[in-house]
Write an enzyme that holds these catalytic residues in place. Structure first.
Site, mmCIF file in Angstrom:
data_model
loop_
_atom_site.group_PDB
_atom_site.id
_atom_site.type_symbol
_atom_site.label_atom_id
_atom_site.label_comp_id
_atom_site.label_asym_id
_atom_site.label_seq_id
_atom_site.Cartn_x
_atom_site.Cartn_y
_atom_site.Cartn_z
ATOM 1 N N HIS A 196 0.872 -1.180 0.000
ATOM 2 C CA HIS A 196 0.000 0.000 0.000
ATOM 3 C C HIS A 196 0.906 1.227 0.000
ATOM 4 C CE1 HIS A 196 -3.674 -2.340 0.720
ATOM 5 N NE2 HIS A 196 -2.874 -3.136 1.427
ATOM 6 N N ARG A 251 -0.250 4.258 -0.556
ATOM 7 C CA ARG A 251 -1.083 5.306 0.037
ATOM 8 C C ARG A 251 -1.290 6.539 -0.839
ATOM 9 N NH1 ARG A 251 -3.345 1.801 3.189
ATOM 10 N NH2 ARG A 251 -2.271 1.292 5.122
ATOM 11 N N HIS A 309 -2.993 -12.499 1.064
ATOM 12 C CA HIS A 309 -2.754 -12.738 2.500
ATOM 13 C C HIS A 309 -3.556 -13.882 3.134
ATOM 14 C CE1 HIS A 309 -6.206 -10.068 2.539
ATOM 15 N NE2 HIS A 309 -5.492 -8.969 2.407
ATOM 16 N N ASN A 329 -5.427 -6.863 9.177
ATOM 17 C CA ASN A 329 -6.523 -7.544 8.512
ATOM 18 C C ASN A 329 -6.015 -8.282 7.276
ATOM 19 O OD1 ASN A 329 -9.148 -8.322 8.082
ATOM 20 N ND2 ASN A 329 -9.712 -6.475 6.980
ATOM 21 N N ASP A 360 2.139 -7.074 2.248
ATOM 22 C CA ASP A 360 0.968 -6.286 2.688
ATOM 23 C C ASP A 360 1.431 -5.057 3.479
ATOM 24 O OD1 ASP A 360 -1.587 -5.392 3.001
ATOM 25 O OD2 ASP A 360 -2.273 -7.042 4.271
#
Lengths: 306, 438
Positions: B69, B71, B239, B285, B312
């Site tokens: 990520h 962002r 994941h 998560n 992740d």
């Protein structure tokens, strides 16, 4: 003896700490003149969830100990303006609060604040985690009637999943050697609920749990539980997990009936039992002030001179 | 100006090429030109030749991360393309795939092109966008997948959200298969995880936190594998976190279903017990599971049931984690610490070094259709120079990512990326080049 700056939960306390608080609380039972043990101290009741009983009880306890007690509730606080919990606490501390009594919807909120706080944090109920003063007042009530709780059977019935009262009691009663039976609809039992305390047994039905019990503690079932898929109707709940006279007859004669309140009369407990001779529900409320005096005094004393 | 890189007496390891030997490796004009004993002996000394003394060091193919990520756009205070690529380079990654849950969401050619351009300008580690499966990641209408692919997307995912509708998932698999793009699923039945804060087990029970049951992942994986079989399309599970997912994948692969899967370093290392004490650094998560899940995931990685490791990498600001547990943002960073943490598992015997290298290079490359980094003559030089003995401690101040959110802060690790090379250019070099035992 007591040397902790905070009371965050029953978890982690040892028998001597619990014994100290209970003995001290026992000495505060009954009408008590005001003392000046916490004279000059400022106690802030920060209740982010509504509560009448617990907040009032802490307020009276603080005042009986000679402290100045201020109540803050979310509607009057800056939380509604988007302030973080930590900023709220830092602002209150900047006004020289000594003890923060915290009720918060987030499990673990007192543990989080204790990492940052300069004041003493007393947990007055965090989410679905713990409610240590409730467990202490429950045990104080039981001890007064039953004496030593070692080997006693305490049945705790209802919505265990969402109950901080059940969690704190399972730990505290285990520490004192009482056997804890938990029961409720399967949808209201958390995974591996037997690990909630060292002496916990899960019972499939209310009658299994109540059979031969010394104490029957009924938990409040929230109306919102009936709006989802977890439970069908209050009617069926009452039929399967409500405490009535016949069911109570399975417990020991003169078994104590307890409830942390507020009661849903006619749902988890009949009025006849709530108001009957075996009910110690109002004794619990009275014990609440004594327990909270003991707790506030104990953490207050760890703070040095006022 | 450097024309050539020379690695002298380095242990070069590329399992696919069957290479594990102390050799010289020469890189010229972006490609590996020579690999062999004394292969560099006749390279003239010059200020245009950079020589690395490789004694005691390893030369590995550069790493690929399928799941990061970055962002940007939208959450640049947590991370941006430049900081993410710096972190990636420091972690030994030569390619990373950027998940689309930005603001706005990368569900269009415009955002994909923006990311590609931004990353090209930054240089260094290459960025490959992953486009959303559905518009706004709302799980309803398919994105313009041909457009996304043409703009540079290498896969499709609604990561952070699960495609819950079976009909939408079926369409996505069929439609994406026209472009040979993998559908990367975040497997979570949201109806089973409403308000969930951590794995549902004895720790969630004790802490009074709403549980995220394993079965919420398993039911989606089971359904998706059936859909993948029915549509004969490529499915990739992001994941994987449960023993159940492993079992389902194993069964599916044994029957030739075109499914692949990744696992994160944290799901290979941590359990729900790490959350005790309301450790928001361990809120993630899918959540950290139990020891038997970790065992199953390790075995699955070892035997290839799980194809690859993906970080992740999920950077957050300090305040996103320094708060009540149920308000904390899920996720942890991974790019800079993945390799040494995973090397630790190799040292513990969880899986072999060659399997680890494959799971971070060739396996992910195959899934998103990138050329795999390799060590052989004529190959593009995408490499890392690694000191297997260097001991260091993971510290927030030394991390290049804007996010410092990892439960591994303070952990002592062994093994360090000394240099990362992309197309023959040194894009990262550790400050203490002399570190380690040589």
């Amino acid at each position: 003896m007591w040397s902790r700056p905070h009371l965050l939960g029953i978890e982690g306390l040892d028998a001597s700490e619990v014994g100290y608080l209970l003995d001290r609380a026992a000495s505060f039972l009954g009408p008590m003149p005001k003392t000046d043990a916490l004279h000059g101290r400022v106690i802030v009741n920060l209740f982010f969830e509504s509560s009448t009983r617990t907040r009032t009880s802490f307020e009276i306890a603080g005042k009986k100990l000679g402290a100045d007690v201020i109540n803050v509730s979310p509607s009057t606080s800056s939380v509604s303006k988007g302030e973080t919990l930590l900023d709220t606490i830092r602002n209150v501390e900047a006004m020289h609060a000594d003890i923060l009594v915290l009720r918060h919807a987030s499990s673990g909120a007192p543990q989080f604040l204790a990492k940052h706080a300069r004041s003493s944090i007393v947990n007055a109920g965090d989410g679905t985690h713990e409610h240590p003063t409730q467990a202490l007042l429950d045990v104080l009530t039981m001890r007064k009637r039953l004496g030593d709780l070692k080997g006693c059977i305490v049945a705790i019935c209802g919505d265990i999943l969402h109950s901080r009262v059940a969690r704190s009691n399972a730990l505290l009663l285990g520490l004192l050697g009482a056997n804890v039976r938990l029961t409720g609809p399967r949808t209201m039992l958390p995974r591996e609920a037997a690990r909630l305390g060292p002496t916990v047994t899960i019972m499939p039905t209310l009658s299994d749990a109540v059979e031969g019990a010394d104490v029957v503690m009924m938990l409040r079932i929230q109306n919102e539980r009936f709006s989802g898929a977890a439970l069908p109707t209050t009617r069926e709940y009452t039929k399967t997990f409500g405490l009535n006279t016949a069911m109570l007859g399975r417990a020991k004669p003169n078994a104590l009936v307890m409830h942390p309140g507020p009661i849903n009369r006619g749902v988890e407990i009949t009025s006849a039992i709530a108001d009957g001779g075996q009910s110690v529900i109002l004794d619990q409320v009275a014990a609440g002030v004594a327990v909270r005096m003991a707790v506030l005094e104990a953490v207050g004393r760890t703070r040095g001179a006022a | 100006m450097i024309d050539a890189l020379v690695f002298r007496r380095v242990r070069a390891i590329d399992p696919h090429a069957g290479l594990d030997a102390v050799v010289d490796v020469v890189v010229e004009r972006g490609r590996i030109t020579r690999v062999g004993r004394d292969a560099a002996h006749n390279v003239p000394e010059s200020d245009r030749v950079r020589v690395f003394n490789g004694e005691g060091l390893w030369l590995l193919p550069g790493l690929i991360d399928l799941h990061a990520h970055v962002r940007e756009p939208g959450y640049e205070s947590k991370e941006d393309v430049t900081s993410a690529l710096r972190a990636a380079a420091a972690g030994g990654f030569v390619d990373i795939c950027a998940m689309p849950n930005t603001q706005p969401i990368n569900d269009s050619k415009t955002i994909t092109e923006f990311l590609v351009a931004k990353a090209r300008a930054a240089g260094g580690t290459r960025l490959h966008p992953i486009g959303a499966i559905t518009v706004g990641q709302e799980g309803e209408r398919l994105t313009e997948m041909a457009d996304l692919r043409d703009a540079g997307a290498v896969g499709l995912s609604d990561d952070g959200r699960c495609v819950t509708s079976s009909a939408v998932m079926r369409s996505a698999l069929e439609y994406a298969s026209m472009f040979d793009l993998p559908i990367i699923q975040h497997a979570e039945d949201h109806a089973l995880t409403e308000g969930a804060q951590m794995h549902e087990g004895w720790v969630s029970t004790k802490l009074g936190l709403r549980g995220w049951p394993r079965v919420a992942e398993d039911v989606i994986v089971a359904r998706d594998l059936m859909l993948a079989e029915y549509t004969n399309a490529r499915y990739h599970l992001a994941h994987a976190s449960t023993e159940g997912s492993v079992r389902l994948l194993h069964e599916a692969k044994s029957r030739g279903i075109r499914a692949t899967a990744e696992v994160t370093p944290h799901h290979l290392l941590l359990t729900h017990e790490n959350v005790l004490g309301y450790e928001t650094a361990c809120k993630v998560n899918p959540p950290l599971r139990e020891a038997h899940d970790v065992d199953a995931l390790r075995k699955a990685l070892a035997d290839g049931t799980i194809d690859c490791i993906a970080t992740d990498h999920a950077p957050h600001g300090l305040l996103d984690k320094d708060c009540e547990f149920d308000r904390a943002s899920p996720g942890m960073i991974g790019l800079e610490i993945c390799l040494p943490l995973m090397m630790g598992l190799v040292n513990d015997g969880a899986f072999s070094l060659s399997r680890l290298i494959d799971s971070l290079t060739r396996a992910p490359a195959r899934i998103v259709g990138l050329p795999p980094p390799e060590i052989r003559e004529t190959a593009e030089a995408n490499l890392i120079l690694y000191d297997p003995q260097a001991e260091w401690t993971i510290e927030a101040a030394a991390l290049r990512s804007k996010g410092k959110n990892t439960p591994f802060l303070g952990r002592a690790v062994r093994g360090r990326v000394l240099a990362t090379i992309v197309t023959g250019r040194v894009i990262f070099e550790a400050e203490e080049q002399h570190a380690g035992s040589r």
